[in-house]
Design an enzyme around this catalytic site. Structure first.
Site, PDB file in Angstrom:
ATOM      1  N   ASP A  10      31.189  51.275  20.148  1.00 39.89           N
ATOM      2  CA  ASP A  10      32.517  50.593  20.242  1.00 39.89           C
ATOM      3  C   ASP A  10      33.687  51.328  20.645  1.00 39.89           C
ATOM      4  OD1 ASP A  10      34.343  48.260  19.719  1.00 39.89           O
ATOM      5  OD2 ASP A  10      34.749  49.149  17.848  1.00 39.89           O
ATOM      6  N   ASP A  41      37.524  50.471  20.252  1.00 38.97           N
ATOM      7  CA  ASP A  41      38.741  50.533  19.418  1.00 38.97           C
ATOM      8  C   ASP A  41      38.393  50.734  18.117  1.00 38.97           C
ATOM      9  OD1 ASP A  41      39.938  49.743  21.748  1.00 38.97           O
ATOM     10  OD2 ASP A  41      40.036  47.479  21.276  1.00 38.97           O
TER      11      ASP A  41
END
Length: 403
Positions: free
Chosen positions: A181, A183
């Site tokens: 991922d 963020d």
């Protein structure tokens, strides 16, 4: 079945110095014995050397020779008669990785009690790192890895340490795709909130983001609602956002080190390709998938283009990237922090919740709650010394511990 042959277990302890092992083996060579097993460890200059050898024709002469060799080396020695090889470890085997900042004796005592209570035996302990966290790899046999993971997750929460449990098999050495991922995982913060600051609606967007990451809102609906608030923001703001990004500590070290070992990397984000594509190019990441902000006449329209990369989309991307590389899902590692990462973490051979929400920590294979991405490498059995040595060869200076 033929009886097990007689063997001798020879254990030397004392101050380490060059020549201890070679001198001991030279003495054994004169007796014509075979080496059955051999292991040694060094802790702060103290050596423990264990040798299992076949019984010689003249055991008394060998005992005398070994004692004389040990005396010359200023080592203590014990010699124990027995029969057969070192027993095979039970089929149920696991690697238990313990990370602490710091790692207190009380925490290790609690972890080892849990392992014993689960029927596990600790066959070997190896230190992986002393900086930026203390990390140990425990080789455990006799306990079911899934049951052990459940029991140790409780202890990890109680002791404030991170514990990873993985079955001992070839996959741990062969995982070749890392899917991250972006963020709050690869980078510190949420890109959409940084863009929202340019639109004057950062607080409103942040509240929706937080609820979505906890799994309280449908991700696609929440994304579209937040993006609408960005309507009218100049596309040039994306350049400013990119320049202000901060990678989480250890991100470059992890990517750099694992790329040397042949790993491939992917970033899969519910954020925006205008940012993630640049991150991938900067870090040397092989695959990237994210949502695309619609831009018309140099301005954000408040819409996204094409299919939204949501929770299911992240898992789908992991499978597609793995297939493109000719890998199974079991040969992947996924790292994420939010509810929309859950399917991806479940699909991977090793799913790591990185500074994640409680629901994500409880669902992932393991959790890392220290702010250092490079600690992921300890879960793969890579030591800090190996990382620093590889960097030194490339002319890169990595931070070193104070002691």
């Amino acid at each position: 079945m033929a009886p097990a042959p007689d063997t001798l277990l020879i254990t030397l302890t004392g101050r380490d110095r060059p020549g201890v092992t070679s001198s001991t083996l030279a003495t054994l060579a004169l007796a014509g014995v075979d080496v059955v097993d051999l292991e040694q460890i060094v802790l702060r200059g103290r050596l423990v050397l264990g040798l299992l050898v076949t019984a010689p024709a003249d055991p008394d002469a060998l005992r005398t020779a070994i004692v004389e060799t040990a005396h010359a080396l200023e080592m203590s020695v014990e010699i124990e008669s027995g029969s057969g090889d070192t027993p095979r470890r039970p089929r149920q085997r696991a690697h238990v990785t313990v990370l602490g900042l710091p790692l207190k004796a009380a925490a290790m005592a609690a972890v080892t009690r849990r392992i014993a209570a689960a029927g596990g035996n600790i066959d070997r302990i190896r230190r992986l790192a002393r900086y930026p966290v203390t990390a140990f790899d425990l080789h455990v046999s006799g306990a079911d890895p899934d049951a052990l993971r459940t029991a140790l997750a409780v202890e990890a929460a109680a002791q404030g340490v991170d514990i990873g449990v993985q079955p001992e098999n070839l996959l741990r050495r062969g995982m070749r795709l890392i899917v991250m991922d972006v963020d709050s995982t690869l980078i510190d913060g949420e890109v959409i909130e940084m863009i929202a600051a340019h639109a004057g609606c950062e607080a409103e967007v942040a509240a929706v983001t937080e609820a979505a990451m906890r799994g309280e809102l449908d991700f696609e609906e929440s994304l579209r609602a937040r993006v609408k608030l960005l309507k009218g923001v100049p596309a040039s703001a994306l350049d400013q956002v990119y320049e202000s990004l901060h990678l989480n500590p250890g991100a470059r070290t992890m990517v750099r080190t694992l790329r040397r070992l042949g790993y491939r990397f992917a970033i899969v984000s519910g954020g925006f390709s205008q940012i993630t594509d640049r991150l991938a190019a900067d870090l040397g990441i092989h695959f990237a998938r994210a949502n695309e902000l619609e831009i018309v006449d140099g301005v954000l329209t408040g819409e996204v283009v094409g299919e939204v990369v949501d929770r299911a989309g992240k898992a789908r991307a992991l499978r597609e990237f793995a297939a493109e590389l000719g890998l199974t899902e079991a040969s992947t590692v996924a790292i994420g922090d939010g509810a929309n990462d859950l399917d991806m973490l479940a699909a991977a051979g090793l799913g790591v919740a990185y500074n994640a929400k409680p629901a994500v920590r409880s669902a992932a294979h393991t959790a890392v709650n220290v702010p250092y991405l490079d600690t992921i490498m300890y879960l793969l059995g890579i030591t800090r010394e190996e990382i620093e040595a590889a960097d030194a060869e490339a002319g890169i200076v990595t931070p070193a511990p104070p002691v």
